[in-house]
Enzyme design. Structure first.
Site, PDB file in Angstrom:
ATOM      1  N   TYR A 187       0.846  -1.202   0.000  1.00 44.19           N
ATOM      2  CA  TYR A 187       0.000   0.000   0.000  1.00 44.19           C
ATOM      3  C   TYR A 187       0.881   1.252   0.000  1.00 44.19           C
ATOM      4  CZ  TYR A 187      -4.076  -2.901   1.007  1.00 44.19           C
ATOM      5  OH  TYR A 187      -5.073  -3.832   0.934  1.00 44.19           O
ATOM      6  N   CYS A 224      -6.763  -5.359  -7.270  1.00 49.63           N
ATOM      7  CA  CYS A 224      -6.516  -4.849  -5.923  1.00 49.63           C
ATOM      8  C   CYS A 224      -5.987  -5.951  -5.000  1.00 49.63           C
ATOM      9  CB  CYS A 224      -7.767  -4.206  -5.357  1.00 49.63           C
ATOM     10  SG  CYS A 224      -9.192  -5.289  -5.267  1.00 49.63           S
ATOM     11  N   HIS A 225      -6.193  -7.222  -5.385  1.00 47.10           N
ATOM     12  CA  HIS A 225      -5.691  -8.331  -4.575  1.00 47.10           C
ATOM     13  C   HIS A 225      -4.159  -8.384  -4.570  1.00 47.10           C
ATOM     14  CE1 HIS A 225      -6.070  -9.972  -8.676  1.00 47.10           C
ATOM     15  NE2 HIS A 225      -5.051 -10.768  -8.355  1.00 47.10           N
ATOM     16  N   ASN A 247     -12.708  -0.688  -4.968  1.00 45.46           N
ATOM     17  CA  ASN A 247     -12.561  -1.147  -6.347  1.00 45.46           C
ATOM     18  C   ASN A 247     -13.779  -1.981  -6.760  1.00 45.46           C
ATOM     19  OD1 ASN A 247     -11.717  -2.276  -8.798  1.00 45.46           O
ATOM     20  ND2 ASN A 247     -10.390  -3.767  -7.785  1.00 45.46           N
ATOM     21  N   GLU A 292      -1.765 -16.869  -9.107  1.00 50.28           N
ATOM     22  CA  GLU A 292      -0.891 -16.078  -9.966  1.00 50.28           C
ATOM     23  C   GLU A 292       0.593 -16.356  -9.711  1.00 50.28           C
ATOM     24  OE1 GLU A 292      -1.930 -11.931  -9.709  1.00 50.28           O
ATOM     25  OE2 GLU A 292      -3.955 -12.291 -10.468  1.00 50.28           O
TER      26      GLU A 292
END
Length: 158
Positions: free
Chosen positions: A91, A122-123, A114, A149
């Protein structure tokens, strides 16, 4: 218009019009929706690309987006789209990229608002020490997405 898609993380609701996708969200277990057999033509690309993402066929989305938010939120959401698949950012680093390290709370709040689950990633935003923090869809989903991912390997939530 809306359509519903079954994903490994629950039922996703995709909303939009010919102008673009305005919202993609994950429904809570308490919310029910019938899975759409035939989505409207303008929502089909989102359905197809989310299916391809979950099956590991694509890493990036190419959709016409129309999220509703303040100018600042829009700026944060655009910057989120620059975080590559399989990578994370804190962040604080996101706030710095946006030009103001002191805006970390405002950046986190915009991140939490979001409206485009997964497509605006945003994850991929985590705490400064690498911890999983703050995710509207639940930390278990954030963990799953980051593992999917390859951004994290078997991480503890707490």
């Amino acid at each position: 218009m809306k359509t519903h898609l079954k994903t490994p993380l629950g039922i996703s609701e995709i909303s939009g019009s010919e102008l673009g996708i305005s919202s993609i969200k994950i429904l809570e277990e308490s919310e029910s929706a019938e899975i759409s057999k035939t989505p409207p033509d303008f929502l089909k690309p989102a359905v197809e690309q989310l299916q391809a993402y979950f099956s590991g066929e694509i890493k990036d989305f190419n959709l016409k987006l129309q999220p509703q938010g303040t100018e600042f939120q829009q700026k944060v959401w655009r910057e989120l789209q620059n975080i590559p698949f399989g990578r994370t950012m804190s962040y604080l680093d996101l706030a710095k990229k946006l030009g103001d390290a002191k805006a970390i709370r405002a950046v986190a709040a915009a991140n939490g608002k979001n409206p485009l689950w997964i497509v605006v990633p945003c994850h991929r935003v985590i705490g400064s020490k690498g911890e999983l923090t703050g995710y509207a869809g639940g930390l278990h989903r954030k963990k799953w997405l980051l593992e999917h991912e390859g951004a994290i390997k078997q991480i503890s939530l707490f």
